[in-house]
Design a protein around this motif. Structure first.
Motif, PDB file in Angstrom:
ATOM      1  N   GLY A  58      -7.903   6.261   9.336  1.00  0.00           N
ATOM      2  CA  GLY A  58      -7.772   5.127   8.440  1.00  0.00           C
ATOM      3  C   GLY A  58      -6.375   4.996   7.865  1.00  0.00           C
ATOM      4  O   GLY A  58      -5.537   5.891   7.974  1.00  0.00           O
ATOM      5  N   GLY A  59      -6.134   3.862   7.233  1.00  0.00           N
ATOM      6  CA  GLY A  59      -4.891   3.660   6.516  1.00  0.00           C
ATOM      7  C   GLY A  59      -4.977   4.207   5.105  1.00  0.00           C
ATOM      8  O   GLY A  59      -6.059   4.574   4.621  1.00  0.00           O
ATOM      9  N   THR A  60      -3.856   4.290   4.439  1.00  0.00           N
ATOM     10  CA  THR A  60      -3.804   4.768   3.062  1.00  0.00           C
ATOM     11  C   THR A  60      -2.917   3.859   2.218  1.00  0.00           C
ATOM     12  O   THR A  60      -2.087   3.113   2.734  1.00  0.00           O
ATOM     13  N   MET A  61      -3.131   3.928   0.908  1.00  0.00           N
ATOM     14  CA  MET A  61      -2.234   3.309  -0.073  1.00  0.00           C
ATOM     15  C   MET A  61      -1.938   4.347  -1.134  1.00  0.00           C
ATOM     16  O   MET A  61      -2.825   5.096  -1.556  1.00  0.00           O
ATOM     17  N   THR A  62      -0.697   4.383  -1.588  1.00  0.00           N
ATOM     18  CA  THR A  62      -0.293   5.344  -2.605  1.00  0.00           C
ATOM     19  C   THR A  62       0.507   4.636  -3.688  1.00  0.00           C
ATOM     20  O   THR A  62       1.126   3.588  -3.454  1.00  0.00           O
ATOM     21  N   GLY A  63       0.503   5.215  -4.872  1.00  0.00           N
ATOM     22  CA  GLY A  63       1.262   4.653  -5.981  1.00  0.00           C
ATOM     23  C   GLY A  63       1.130   5.496  -7.224  1.00  0.00           C
ATOM     24  O   GLY A  63       0.515   6.568  -7.211  1.00  0.00           O
ATOM     25  N   THR A  64       1.687   4.999  -8.306  1.00  0.00           N
ATOM     26  CA  THR A  64       1.683   5.691  -9.591  1.00  0.00           C
ATOM     27  C   THR A  64       1.275   4.712 -10.678  1.00  0.00           C
ATOM     28  O   THR A  64       1.669   3.544 -10.660  1.00  0.00           O
ATOM     29  N   VAL A  65       0.478   5.200 -11.622  1.00  0.00           N
ATOM     30  CA  VAL A  65       0.035   4.390 -12.759  1.00  0.00           C
ATOM     31  C   VAL A  65       0.602   4.997 -14.033  1.00  0.00           C
ATOM     32  O   VAL A  65       0.438   6.200 -14.278  1.00  0.00           O
ATOM     33  N   TYR A  98      -1.941   8.457  -7.108  1.00  0.00           N
ATOM     34  CA  TYR A  98      -3.217   8.295  -6.413  1.00  0.00           C
ATOM     35  C   TYR A  98      -2.968   8.051  -4.933  1.00  0.00           C
ATOM     36  O   TYR A  98      -1.873   7.660  -4.513  1.00  0.00           O
ATOM     37  N   GLU A  99      -4.024   8.264  -4.150  1.00  0.00           N
ATOM     38  CA  GLU A  99      -4.007   7.929  -2.730  1.00  0.00           C
ATOM     39  C   GLU A  99      -5.367   7.370  -2.345  1.00  0.00           C
ATOM     40  O   GLU A  99      -6.385   8.059  -2.461  1.00  0.00           O
ATOM     41  N   LEU A 100      -5.391   6.114  -1.924  1.00  0.00           N
ATOM     42  CA  LEU A 100      -6.599   5.510  -1.362  1.00  0.00           C
ATOM     43  C   LEU A 100      -6.625   5.806   0.127  1.00  0.00           C
ATOM     44  O   LEU A 100      -5.622   5.611   0.826  1.00  0.00           O
ATOM     45  N   ARG A 101      -7.774   6.246   0.633  1.00  0.00           N
ATOM     46  CA  ARG A 101      -7.869   6.644   2.039  1.00  0.00           C
ATOM     47  C   ARG A 101      -8.981   5.871   2.737  1.00  0.00           C
ATOM     48  O   ARG A 101      -9.820   5.241   2.111  1.00  0.00           O
ATOM     49  N   GLY A 102      -8.971   5.944   4.070  1.00  0.00           N
ATOM     50  CA  GLY A 102     -10.035   5.333   4.855  1.00  0.00           C
ATOM     51  C   GLY A 102      -9.992   3.823   4.883  1.00  0.00           C
ATOM     52  O   GLY A 102     -11.035   3.162   4.928  1.00  0.00           O
ATOM     53  N   LEU A 103      -8.787   3.244   4.877  1.00  0.00           N
ATOM     54  CA  LEU A 103      -8.643   1.786   4.867  1.00  0.00           C
ATOM     55  C   LEU A 103      -8.578   1.227   6.283  1.00  0.00           C
ATOM     56  O   LEU A 103      -7.849   1.741   7.136  1.00  0.00           O
ATOM     57  N   TYR A 104      -9.333   0.173   6.508  1.00  0.00           N
ATOM     58  CA  TYR A 104      -9.250  -0.564   7.769  1.00  0.00           C
ATOM     59  C   TYR A 104      -8.005  -1.457   7.759  1.00  0.00           C
ATOM     60  O   TYR A 104      -7.376  -1.670   6.716  1.00  0.00           O
ATOM     61  N   THR A 105      -7.665  -1.994   8.902  1.00  0.00           N
ATOM     62  CA  THR A 105      -6.609  -3.004   8.969  1.00  0.00           C
ATOM     63  C   THR A 105      -7.167  -4.290   8.371  1.00  0.00           C
ATOM     64  O   THR A 105      -7.997  -4.966   8.972  1.00  0.00           O
ATOM     65  N   ALA A 106      -6.725  -4.592   7.159  1.00  0.00           N
ATOM     66  CA  ALA A 106      -7.255  -5.734   6.422  1.00  0.00           C
ATOM     67  C   ALA A 106      -6.380  -5.945   5.190  1.00  0.00           C
ATOM     68  O   ALA A 106      -5.460  -5.176   4.922  1.00  0.00           O
ATOM     69  N   ARG A 107      -6.687  -7.009   4.452  1.00  0.00           N
ATOM     70  CA  ARG A 107      -6.002  -7.260   3.185  1.00  0.00           C
ATOM     71  C   ARG A 107      -6.951  -6.929   2.033  1.00  0.00           C
ATOM     72  O   ARG A 107      -8.121  -7.293   2.066  1.00  0.00           O
TER      73      ARG A 107
END
Length: 207
Positions: A58-65, A98-107
């Motif tokens: 899957g894809g991931t997203m990362t960032g800081t809050v 944080y890291e969001l995992r398991g993302l499909y190709t999508a918006r």
């Protein structure tokens, strides 16, 4: 092996990552959605072999809050929502990361809300308080989208010193109005809400 299946039914088989990996769920045979899955017939007393799957990364997203003082916020819940696909969920760590995992190709629309005791206002990326106004962030399976960062405000944050530069005057018949404005601090003007007459407040930005 899946046991105890009734032979009078055809079965839809779903494979998903139940561990801490970053694999995309799918239906047999290599389908993303339930309606597209191939049904599997079973026979009493007989094993049905070959119901296999190869799960993609899957894809991931990362960032800081952070808060208004640029201090990291721990225990902020982060969720990614797509129109047809399942959501992804995680929380920030002690560094606000944080890291969001398991993302499909999508918006995806990304939601941030307080799961701890930070006393901050939930929001969507990027500076939106209404899901429909949230920025859509494109993810690609197998790749990371970095720097999806957020600054969250406390409920008692002072409003920006805002000046309206231009806009309609007097009484108008239109149900739409366009304004230009600026404020100090500038970043907080992105969180201003407006309404027309007695309508509901919604996010608004300078034209």
């Amino acid at each position: 092996a899946v046991r105890g299946l009734r032979t009078a039914d055809d079965w839809v088989v779903r494979f998903e990552d139940c561990g801490s990996g970053n694999l995309l769920a799918e239906y047999y045979d290599d389908e993303m959605f339930y309606d597209d899955a191939d049904p599997v017939a079973v026979t009493q007393g007989v094993e049905t072999p070959g119901i296999d799957a190869e799960l993609a990364t899957g894809g991931t997203m990362t960032g800081t809050v952070v808060n208004e003082q640029a201090e990291p916020l721990e225990s902020i819940c982060v969720e990614a929502w797509s129109d047809r696909l399942q959501s992804a969920y995680t929380q920030t760590d002690a560094n606000g990361e944080y890291e969001l995992r398991g993302l499909y190709t999508a918006r995806y629309r990304i939601q941030f809300y307080d799961c701890g005791d930070n006393n901050v206002i939930g929001e969507y990326y990027n500076d939106a308080y209404d899901r429909r106004r949230a920025d859509l962030v494109a993810a690609t399976a197998g790749l990371n989208v970095p720097d999806i960062n957020v600054e969250m405000l406390s409920p008692d944050s002072p409003p920006p010193d805002t000046v309206i530069d231009s806009g309609p005057t007097g009484t108008i018949r239109s149900r739409k109005a366009t304004f230009t404005f600026h404020g100090t601090p500038e970043a907080k003007t992105r969180k201003i809400k407006c309404r027309i007459d007695q309508g509901t407040y919604s996010d608004c930005r300078s034209a």
